[in-house]
Design a protein around this motif. Structure first.
Motif, short mmCIF file in Angstrom:
data_model
loop_
_atom_site.label_atom_id
_atom_site.label_comp_id
_atom_site.label_asym_id
_atom_site.label_seq_id
_atom_site.Cartn_x
_atom_site.Cartn_y
_atom_site.Cartn_z
N THR A 117 8.16 6.08 11.07
CA THR A 117 8.96 7.27 11.33
C THR A 117 8.20 8.18 12.28
O THR A 117 7.03 7.96 12.56
N PHE A 118 8.89 9.20 12.75
CA PHE A 118 8.22 10.29 13.47
C PHE A 118 8.10 11.45 12.47
O PHE A 118 9.11 12.00 12.03
N SER A 158 0.82 -1.21 0.00
CA SER A 158 0.00 0.00 0.00
C SER A 158 0.86 1.26 0.00
O SER A 158 0.54 2.24 -0.69
N ILE A 159 1.94 1.24 0.77
CA ILE A 159 2.86 2.39 0.75
C ILE A 159 3.40 2.60 -0.65
O ILE A 159 3.49 3.73 -1.16
N ASN A 160 3.75 1.50 -1.30
CA ASN A 160 4.29 1.57 -2.66
C ASN A 160 3.27 2.18 -3.63
O ASN A 160 3.65 2.97 -4.51
N LEU A 161 1.99 1.85 -3.46
CA LEU A 161 0.96 2.43 -4.32
C LEU A 161 0.87 3.95 -4.14
O LEU A 161 0.68 4.69 -5.11
N ILE A 162 1.01 4.41 -2.90
CA ILE A 162 0.98 5.87 -2.65
C ILE A 162 2.17 6.55 -3.33
O ILE A 162 2.02 7.58 -4.01
N LEU A 163 3.35 5.97 -3.17
CA LEU A 163 4.55 6.55 -3.76
C LEU A 163 4.48 6.54 -5.29
O LEU A 163 4.85 7.52 -5.95
N GLN A 164 4.00 5.44 -5.85
CA GLN A 164 3.86 5.35 -7.30
C GLN A 164 2.88 6.40 -7.82
O GLN A 164 3.13 7.04 -8.86
N GLU A 165 1.75 6.57 -7.12
CA GLU A 165 0.75 7.55 -7.55
C GLU A 165 1.33 8.96 -7.53
O GLU A 165 1.11 9.75 -8.46
N ALA A 166 2.07 9.28 -6.47
CA ALA A 166 2.69 10.61 -6.39
C ALA A 166 3.67 10.82 -7.54
O ALA A 166 3.69 11.90 -8.16
N GLY A 184 2.31 12.56 15.53
CA GLY A 184 3.44 12.45 14.62
C GLY A 184 4.02 11.08 14.37
O GLY A 184 5.02 10.95 13.67
N LYS A 185 3.43 10.01 14.91
CA LYS A 185 3.91 8.68 14.61
C LYS A 185 3.33 8.21 13.28
O LYS A 185 2.15 8.41 13.00
N THR A 186 4.16 7.57 12.47
CA THR A 186 3.70 7.00 11.21
C THR A 186 4.10 5.53 11.19
O THR A 186 4.87 5.08 12.04
N SER A 242 6.63 11.04 4.63
CA SER A 242 7.92 11.23 5.30
C SER A 242 9.09 10.73 4.45
O SER A 242 10.23 11.17 4.65
N ILE A 243 8.83 9.81 3.51
CA ILE A 243 9.93 9.26 2.71
C ILE A 243 9.90 9.69 1.24
O ILE A 243 10.89 9.52 0.54
N TYR A 244 8.78 10.25 0.77
CA TYR A 244 8.71 10.72 -0.61
C TYR A 244 9.54 11.99 -0.75
O TYR A 244 9.31 12.98 -0.06
#
Length: 339
Positions: free
Chosen positions: A142-143, A66-74, A127-129, A102-104
């Motif tokens: 991450t924070f 799911s994280i990968n889908l968000i990054l790909q979409e961006a 702020g926790k992710t 936080s990582i994009y």
């Protein structure tokens, strides 16, 4: 209105309390990526063209895919460092959207719009992710605080009773940790709380947010007292891992974990037995399930993967009584006896 400002690592995160949905208009911008799921996409009014990324709903999808889908979409939308990620949903969506932000490009702007009670009072605040990893809860993250958290309390009325009470468990925990007045209100108004009467929701939400805000402002990176916010969670996270995320929600696992923390504290002579009985009675009266079927050895091994393990020793958050909280190591034999 601004309910609170969190001073997180020299970064101000504003928590806004809203009485209308006009805030959606701001997100009609090509530089904004709104992330939601199959459930929360229906909360977006049709007059707003947000072009959201819709992910499958459920804790089982809180993973790297799911994280990968968000990054790909961006990336596919050509979003640059001046973009804005918006997480519209419960704790799963807000945690993952924040982690992706936080990582994009090493960090882009972030705002969160929690749509469940649990996310409003806990997951989206502080702020926790993160994401789950190898069947363990929030093992990667991450924070990274958002600049704004927008709380629209009327979303609560769209929830099922199970989802509502899942969030209510975090309200109970907040009251136990830092608001005697809120705790007494819960004891005295069980029927109103059970029915989620609209006139009490602002009080439940605002009080819980302020408890967490006070703690997080003192200890953003969880070096000390922020760990107290994990009251009941060492038990809860282990239960989720062992019985499966699709068999018990986080909030309901927390309610069970609070009862286990009361039992453990009482067995150690730490927790006032009258206080423990009152908390247990409250949770029973609110209808939480407390008789899960599990292998207690598997629960204990899952606890050893908990983020509060240090030097090979599991630390439990326990209470003497309301607002009197501590962290302590507990022997394996005693934990197993409570399980």
């Amino acid at each position: 209105m601004i309910l609170s400002k969190l001073k997180l690592n020299n970064y101000i995160s504003e928590i806004h309390y809203l009485d209308n949905i006009s805030f959606f208009a701001k997100y009609q911008d090509k530089k904004v990526l709104v992330v939601c799921d199959n459930n929360t996409v229906s909360l977006i009014p049709k007059e707003f063209n947000l072009n959201p990324l819709v992910l499958p709903a459920g804790e089982q999808f809180k993973n790297w895919e799911s994280i990968n889908l968000i990054l790909q979409e961006a990336l596919n939308r050509g979003l640059a460092r001046d973009c804005l990620f918006v997480g519209l949903g419960g704790g799963v969506i807000t945690d993952m959207t924040a982690f992706a932000a936080s990582i994009y490009l090493r960090g882009v702007a972030l705002e969160l719009v929690p749509t469940t009670l649990l996310a409003m009072v806990d997951a989206a605040i502080g702020g926790k992710t993160g994401m789950d990893f190898m069947n363990y809860k929030n093992m990667v993250g991450t924070f990274y605080p958002g600049s704004r958290v927008l709380i629209y309390p009327f979303f609560v009325k769209t929830l099922t009773y199970s989802d509502y009470t899942g969030g209510l468990a975090e309200v109970i925990k907040s009251a136990m940790l830092g608001d005697n007045r809120l705790l007494e209100f819960l004891f005295a108004n069980i029927e109103s709380v059970k029915s989620a009467e609209p006139e009490i929701l602002p009080y439940l939400i605002k009080s819980s947010v302020l408890v967490k805000a006070r703690v997080v402002n003192k200890d953003f990176y969880e070096k000390n007292i922020r760990a107290f916010l994990n009251l009941g969670h060492t038990f809860a996270h282990a239960l989720e891992s062992v019985v499966g995320f699709d068999n018990v929600s986080h909030g309901h696992a927390v309610a069970w974990g609070l009862v286990k923390a009361m039992q453990l504290g009482s067995a150690m002579g730490i927790t006032d037995p009258i206080y423990a009985k009152k908390i247990t009675s409250l949770i029973v009266e609110l209808g939480y399930k407390l008789d899960y079927s599990y292998d207690k050895s598997a629960i204990y091994q899952a606890m050893r993967k908990d983020k509060k393990v240090a030097a090979g020793s599991i630390r439990f958050i326990l209470q003497k009584k309301s607002c009197k909280t501590l962290s302590t190591r507990v022997s394996q034999d005693l934990v197993l006896s409570i399980l």
